[in-house]
Scaffold this active site. Structure first.
Site, short mmCIF file in Angstrom:
data_model
loop_
_atom_site.label_atom_id
_atom_site.label_comp_id
_atom_site.label_asym_id
_atom_site.label_seq_id
_atom_site.Cartn_x
_atom_site.Cartn_y
_atom_site.Cartn_z
N CYS A 67 -2.40 -3.82 -6.17
CA CYS A 67 -2.49 -2.64 -7.03
C CYS A 67 -3.91 -2.46 -7.56
O CYS A 67 -4.61 -3.44 -7.82
CB CYS A 67 -1.53 -2.77 -8.21
SG CYS A 67 0.20 -2.88 -7.67
N CYS A 79 -0.06 1.47 -5.39
CA CYS A 79 0.30 1.25 -6.78
C CYS A 79 -0.93 1.21 -7.68
O CYS A 79 -2.02 0.85 -7.22
CB CYS A 79 1.12 -0.03 -6.91
SG CYS A 79 0.42 -1.46 -6.05
#
Ligand code: AVW
Length: 256
Positions: A81, A162
């Site tokens: 992420c 993400c």
């Protein structure tokens, strides 16, 4: 006799290419795992088998992207992420950048992307062999073996997106958000606002010329993403990115 000799000969000639593709893939897979300990749960032999079943024995123009579902599910890959970098028409500079700095990861820096990058492969109907030459080119047919792989791998990479996500687009061309690109047709459509915070476009420009963040195609991009996602765009001169490539210790946030 002539026919069976021909068959035996063509078998001999094409076997080494099958063997060498297998070796190339397993060697690259093992090298990747050596350098990326977080991938060590992967089994390269199992990955090869899942890869092979996608296209062996099939018409190389009739391999849908779903044929690679098993491969994608076989690979164990943690999403990173806030560090995922998408790109379109900027392949060279993006990979020069990710190679020299530890700031971002592209699809080609993940296990499957790294292993398949630069390779060509296909099968043939009623044959259990693997070929590395004579395969259809990128635009020869829609569902070709190689293109469907990149479509499927790109879909998986985008599904995992993400946090704060970055996309490097080309500001030297008329349409930086090209409607026929993988980025537009597959990746952007799979971005999920529930997992992502923002999309930041880095528009790579030649010194103060070419397209800007006001470009109509970038307005189309902004319209395509979920309004819950923050969107921003910054035009960054290519020379500035080149400076970061030549000074790899520059802080990740300082490049643009
Ligand atoms: P791209 P995308 N002939 O720069 O957004 C041969 O357009 O599509 O970016 N090879 C081709 C052709 C073609 N006509 N078109 C595309 N390619 C191959 C995966 C070629 O290797 C990553 F996650 C070219 O360099 C990026 O975010 C590459 O596809 C996104 O998808 C990219 O074409 C980049 O795909």
């Amino acid at each position: 006799l002539a026919i069976s000799l021909g068959v035996a000969l063509s078998h001999r000639l094409s076997s080494p290419s099958s063997e060498s593709l297998k070796k190339t893939i397993i060697d690259k897979c093992e090298a990747f795992i050596q350098n990326n300990k977080s991938s060590s749960a992967n089994d390269c032999q199992k990955i090869w088998s899942a890869f092979e079943q996608a296209f062996v024995g099939k018409d190389p123009c009739n391999v849908p992207m779903e044929a690679y579902d098993l491969l994608i599910h076989t690979v164990i890959q943690d999403p990173v992420c806030n560090r995922m970098l998408f790109w379109s028409k900027t392949k060279k500079i993006v990979h020069d950048f990710t190679e020299k700095t530890d700031c971002f990861l592209t699809l080609e820096d993940t296990l499957v992307g790294f292993v398949m990058n630069g390779l060509t492969w296909c099968g043939k109907e009623e044959s259990n062999e693997t070929f590395t030459t004579g395969c259809p080119g990128w635009t020869d047919c829609v569902n070709n073996t190689v293109r469907s792989f990149w479509n499927r791998a790109s879909a998986a990479f985008a599904d995992a997106a993400c946090g704060d996500v970055t996309a490097m687009l080309n500001g030297s061309i008329a349409t930086p958000f090209s409607p026929t690109s993988i980025f537009a047709t597959i990746e952007v459509k799979r971005f999920k606002a529930a997992k992502m915070k923002s999309l930041s476009v880095v528009l790579v420009t030649k010194e103060n010329e070419g397209t800007t963040c006001d470009d109509p195609s970038l307005k189309d991009l902004q319209k395509e993403i979920d309004p819950k996602l923050k969107y921003n765009c910054k035009a960054v001169p290519e020379s500035k990115i080149q400076d970061c490539i030549s000074q790899p210790d520059t802080a990740c946030g300082a490049c643009w």
